[in-house]
Design a protein around this motif. Structure first.
Motif: not given
Length: 344
Positions: A199-207, A231-236
């Motif tokens: 549940d890591d939005p930063e690492r998911l977005s970068l991957a 990659a751009g869905r999570d506002p966090r």
């Protein structure tokens, strides 16, 4: 308990021939000057480093065991050795990691942090060398974290899986300049899966963003657009990565011939870039390159995809001039350098 002098660092320095006085060992003053120059060359704003022979002496005497990531990367690059070779990983940290790897104790946050700190300096080292120079180190770290994750429980397991995701993501990135496209896909797919698990939005977005970049480089535009959107869905996600994703989206749309949509996305990317923090230290360690000169180069890619080659070349030259000097020779900067020569 004090660990004693760092004989490994001192011996590595003395084994290096002086550039000022050939035939004699390199002195502390000379090595510290090289470290200062290396760090300044890496800094996005060209800020001078205060590292000197006194700081180096503290490292060699063992009164300071673990300097910052930039100092570690500089010493590794100049002396041609790993952090472990130079005694820059504390005996306590080495023992903590070794015990967790052996299964004698559960993995804890400090063992994971010790590996994450090495990764931070490896990223800086890649800028000054190449993907091929660091990939074996990252593979070794990935193998260690695999074992640490298996030996972890509770919240620490989430941290271990998140770090494993970051290492897979980095291996996916490093595989691209080596033309290991299948390996890149495998690493990035696993990075996304692990980031979801932790549940890591930063690492998911970068991957996902790196997966989009991989597909963009291979002209798989439909996949690139879908991955970029995900990659751009999570506002966090931090503003640096959101800015990168928006420039990437503009380039994908432009290459797909959707000019109006691409220009709209480019305008949004420019707005995000204007909101970046002035101090890059406010961004995550893995996003130290989210600075104006980097994004100016991303803008050049979009203009090139829109067919505005003369302007793209001009912007690319401006971006290269504004970069830290060491970044200009980085492997990832080669696309910018090619773009800068379009109208020559």
């Amino acid at each position: 308990m004090a660990e004693g002098p760092n004989a490994q660092l001192r011996q590595a320095r003395e084994a290096m021939s002086s550039r000022l006085y050939p035939g004699t060992p390199m002195g502390r003053d000379e090595l510290s000057a090289l470290v200062r120059d290396w760090i300044t060359a890496q800094d996005p704003k060209g800020r001078l480093s205060a590292f000197d022979a006194n700081h180096l002496g503290k490292l060699e005497r063992g009164s300071v065991r673990r300097p910052g990531a930039l100092v570690r990367a500089a010493l590794c690059s100049i002396l041609g050795a790993s952090e472990r070779d130079l005694g820059l990983v504390s005996a306590q940290d080495q023992e903590r990691v070794s015990q967790a790897l052996s299964g004698r104790v559960r993995t804890d946050s400090k063992a994971l942090q010790a590996i994450a700190e090495v990764l931070a300096s490896v990223r800086r080292l890649e800028d000054a060398t190449s993907a091929g120079e660091v990939i074996s180190t990252v593979e070794a770290q990935r193998s260690m974290v695999e074992r640490l994750a298996r030996n972890s429980r509770g919240p620490v397991r989430g941290q271990a899986v998140g770090l494993l995701s970051e290492l897979e993501q980095y291996l996916g990135w490093l595989s691209i300049p080596l033309d290991q496209w299948k390996d890149s896909e495998r690493h990035l797919d696993r990075a996304s899966s692990l980031a979801l698990e932790s549940d890591d939005p930063e690492r998911l977005s970068l991957a996902l963003s790196f997966s989009a970049y991989r597909n963009l480089r291979q002209d798989n535009l439909r996949s690139a657009e879908a991955l970029n959107e995900a990659a751009g869905r999570d506002p966090r996600v931090n503003i640096g990565l959101r800015t990168y994703n928006e420039f990437q989206r503009a380039e994908v749309l432009a290459k797909d011939g959707l000019r109006t949509e691409a220009l709209k996305s480019l305008s949004h990317a420019d707005e995000l870039a204007d909101r970046l923090p002035e101090d890059p230290d406010e961004l995550p360690d893995s996003g130290y390159w989210y600075v104006p000169s980097f994004f100016h180069g991303q803008r050049a890619f979009v203009l090139h995809a829109l067919g505005e080659n003369k302007e793209a070349a001009r912007i690319a030259r401006e971006a290269i001039r504004a970069m830290p000097s060491s970044w200009r020779e980085a492997e990832w900067a080669s696309r910018r350098k090619k773009l800068a020569e379009l109208d020559s």
